[in-house]
Write an enzyme that holds these catalytic residues in place. Structure first.
Site, mmCIF file in Angstrom:
data_model
loop_
_atom_site.group_PDB
_atom_site.id
_atom_site.type_symbol
_atom_site.label_atom_id
_atom_site.label_comp_id
_atom_site.label_asym_id
_atom_site.label_seq_id
_atom_site.Cartn_x
_atom_site.Cartn_y
_atom_site.Cartn_z
ATOM 1 N N GLY A 171 -3.927 34.228 -58.179
ATOM 2 C CA GLY A 171 -3.534 33.103 -57.283
ATOM 3 C C GLY A 171 -3.048 33.544 -55.885
ATOM 4 O O GLY A 171 -2.838 34.719 -55.629
ATOM 5 N N SER A 172 -2.799 32.701 -55.209
ATOM 6 C CA SER A 172 -2.315 33.031 -53.862
ATOM 7 C C SER A 172 -2.070 31.764 -53.048
ATOM 8 O O SER A 172 -2.509 30.681 -53.425
ATOM 9 C CB SER A 172 -3.305 33.948 -53.128
ATOM 10 N N ASN A 173 -1.368 31.934 -51.929
ATOM 11 C CA ASN A 173 -1.113 30.827 -51.000
ATOM 12 C C ASN A 173 -1.603 31.217 -49.613
ATOM 13 O O ASN A 173 -1.577 32.396 -49.247
ATOM 14 C CB ASN A 173 0.387 30.525 -50.881
#
Length: 716
Positions: A171-173
């Site tokens: 995941g990541s933002n």
């Protein structure tokens, strides 16, 4: 010089030789990599690259080999192993990139859905088999809502029939803010990727300056360019995992024909490709495996000798992958329009790419190759013995989702769904729960006159949206234990911020963990425990899968996993009691000492620490604390069912200022150096733990002012 051990280790992992270095713990990984044959795929890619890309990779390899040939000091890891590195080949960079991303696709989710299907029936697949069953918000257009995915049982039937024939057994933002919301009138960019915390860290802080380009950002050791995060003098870019579906699983029929293995295709039998591989294991006996491939790709689960097995078709392996042809144009782009066009050849992994240029334009591009095929392929392994589920080309580059200068003047991504149901192509089913995306949206929508400080501050947002669901459910329980009552009273006044110095996050997190364990003890959920797919690589167990689903089920009163006639109050009361007992045993009788940081911390482990325990103190970086959890913008996930130690987390943070590049900031969870003895091996860990950042000097003057040491390399 700084990351040679990491380069050698990743190259050997890609080639399925990791166990020869690190022992039997990498045997399963080696077996998979031999089946996928990543090195041969990387060699095919290199042969198909354009001249500029081959020149780049040739020059990179020459530089690596010049160091190997002339250095008097190898990394300590190679000394411990007694290994001298083999010459670097131009295609080794491609193999490293593949091994870093092959398990980021959707095939694990498809096996999980098949597991749910076989244990609980088709009706459970929509609720328990899709991470975003509850709905959320999309990226394009920013903030638009969507409903959760529902399984159409008709297209699932071929998969159900196929699976019944099988034998039993990351995941990541990111975000970008337009000039109308910033103090300078120019865009700001920020974000962080989420991966397992490797030692050394997967990303390498880097600044490359030459007559043609001046680029700073995060690179991969062993790979030229800045494919994920960086900026030049005109454009900043960053990515999150697009969560697209570009890996399909096929159930194949096999038979033995006079000693030769064949597989079914429509009304005929074709010879399977087979070979035997020997995997060397440090400290153990060699292991032989049989590698079998069909028209779709290699067998990854099951034994063909049983009559059925599952093969993998993967966009990065089924034909030469031209993705590295994007690296040079990416570094040379002078606008978001040029950056968009530079991504035309990108294949894998599919990414949400946000970008901004010094001219004031902000943009989003979903980059990567997504095949067009039958909708059933997205849900389950499908029959491979006919042509009903074959790929029918790819989504055209011009049709990939895009956004430029949206009315919101911001774009946010957090592995959430990319587009609504009106998009004409299937992209994927498995997106992250909406909680991080909702927090990104809330923070961005509130910005006005934003500065780089505001972008940095977003990294510290640790509000947990699902925590409220559990707290509200606890309010209805009848309690008589004084410590349980006191703990619930603390939660009642809590705002959901998982600050590491607070007690409430620990009470919530431990209760949620024990509630997951309670549910797994019920007959319906316990049926999910046996894995019907022996040899499934990097399998995510039921605890990890259900941990994200249970808060929504609690909210909706969904008791499908509970015992007949049971309500949520029974497992919740037991879980809360178990949680308080655990916290008291671990942290003492004083509830004020039950701080989240007492449980929630990193424990980075070098891959050779177990082999050389006498060197573990040198190899393993120090442990630090962090707030948040897997649902918060300040991401710090754990392994449900195992411990509260941080595993999946922010492995880089950045904030780019297009108005003044020298105002940009960054931080890594360890340090820039890959040498255990270096003072820069883990010197950023405390800053990362405090969710602060370091300056990211870019101009020549700023770099010179900030430099501690310099090194000059003269060509021979």
């Amino acid at each position: 010089q700084d990351r040679l051990w990491q380069m050698v280790f990743d190259r050997d992992r890609a080639a399925g030789r990791g166990a020869a270095l690190a022992g039997k713990t990498l045997l399963e990984s080696d077996s998979l990599m031999r089946r996928l044959d990543l090195v041969a795929s990387a060699q095919a890619d290199y042969a198909a690259f354009d001249d500029d890309t081959r020149v780049m990779l040739d020059a990179y390899a020459a530089g690596v080999n010049a160091f190997i040939d002339t250095t008097a000091t190898l990394p300590v890891e190679l000394d411990l192993l007694g290994v001298s590195p083999a010459p670097w080949q131009p295609w080794d960079s491609g193999a490293i990139f593949k091994v870093r991303h092959v398990l980021m696709g959707a095939w694990g989710s498809k096996l999980w859905r098949a597991r749910v299907l076989m244990a609980l029936g088709p009706e459970a697949v929509s609720e328990l088999g899709v991470r975003t069953a509850e709905g959320g918000i999309v990226i394009v257009p920013p903030g638009e809502e969507y409903e959760g995915a529902m399984a159409d049982l008709a297209p699932l039937m071929p998969g159900i029939e196929a699976l019944s024939r099988m034998p039993e057994a990351a995941g990541s933002n990111s975000w970008v803010v337009g000039g109308s919301r910033t103090a300078s009138g120019k865009p700001l960019v920020g974000g962080d990727p989420h991966r397992l915390l490797d030692v050394p860290n997967v990303y390498y802080q880097n600044h490359l300056t030459c007559p043609e380009a001046d680029v700073i950002g995060y690179s991969f050791a062993g790979i030229p360019g800045f494919p994920h995060f960086g900026h030049n003098a005109q454009v900043a870019w960053c990515i999150t995992h697009g969560m697209a579906d570009y890996q399909d699983l096929y159930v194949e029929r096999f038979r033995d024909s006079d000693g030769a293995l064949e597989y079914a295709v429509n009304d005929e039998w074709r010879p399977a490709t087979t070979r035997r591989e020997t995997i060397e294991v440090r400290g153990g006996d060699p292991v032989e495996i049989d590698v079998v491939s069909t028209r779709h790709g290699p067998v990854v689960v099951g034994a063909p000798a049983s009559g059925h097995a599952i093969t993998l078709r993967y966009s990065a392996l089924d034909r030469p992958n031209p993705g590295f042809q994007c690296l040079v144009p990416q570094m040379l782009a002078t606008s978001v329009a040029e950056m968009d066009d530079a991504m035309r050849d990108w294949v894998d992994p599919c990414n949400n790419m946000t970008m901004a240029d010094a001219g004031g334009t902000i943009a989003f591009l979903f980059r990567g190759r997504v095949p067009v095929r039958n909708a059933a392929n997205g849900w389950l392994p499908v029959p491979g013995w006919n042509d009903d589920h074959e790929w029918q080309g790819d989504i055209p580059f011009s049709d990939l989702p895009r956004s430029r200068d949206p009315e919101t003047s911001w774009i946010g991504t957090a592995n959430n769904k990319v587009v609504g149901d009106d998009y004409p192509y299937y992209l994927g089913l498995d997106y992250a729960p909406p909680h991080r995306a909702l927090r990104v949206t809330a923070r961005l929508a509130a910005l006005d006159g934003a500065t780089i400080d505001d972008i940095e501050a977003m990294h510290s947002d640790c509000v947990s949206i699902p925590s409220r669901l559990l707290v509200d459910a606890l309010a209805g329980l009848a309690l008589d234990n004084p410590l349980e009552i006191a703990a619930r009273e603390r939660l009642a006044g809590w705002d959901g911020a998982m600050n590491k110095a607070l007690v409430e996050p620990a009470i919530y997190a431990v209760t949620r963990e024990h509630l997951t364990r309670q549910v797994l003890q019920r007959p319906a959920a316990s049926a999910l425990a046996p894995n019907p797919y022996p040899g499934e690589p990097a399998a995510m167990g039921p605890a990890a899968r259900l941990w994200s689903q249970i808060p929504g089920m609690l909210r909706d009163g969904d008791t499908s996993l509970l015992a007949e006639g049971e309500t949520w109050s029974t497992p919740l009361a037991a879980a809360f009691s178990d949680a308080i007992t655990f916290l008291r045993a671990e942290l003492g009788d004083d509830i004020a000492q039950w701080r989240w940081e007492q449980l929630h911390r990193t424990r980075p482990v070098h891959p050779l620490a177990a082999l050389f325990p006498e060197a573990a103190g040198l190899l393993n970086p120090p442990s630090v604390t962090l707030g948040g959890d897997a649902d918060t913008l300040q991401c710090a996930g754990t392994f449900p069912g195992q411990s509260y130690l941080i595993n999946g987390t922010s492995v880089a943070r950045y904030a780019f200022d297009t108005d003044s590049w020298d105002m940009s900031r960054w931080v890594s969870p360890l340090g820039a150096s890959g040498h255990p003895g270096s003072p820069h091996y883990a010197d950023q860990a405390e800053t990362w733990s405090a969710v602060r950042m370091h300056p990211m000097p870019y101009s020549r003057e700023a770099v010179d002012d900030d430099a501690v040491t310099t090194q000059r390399l003269e060509p021979a």
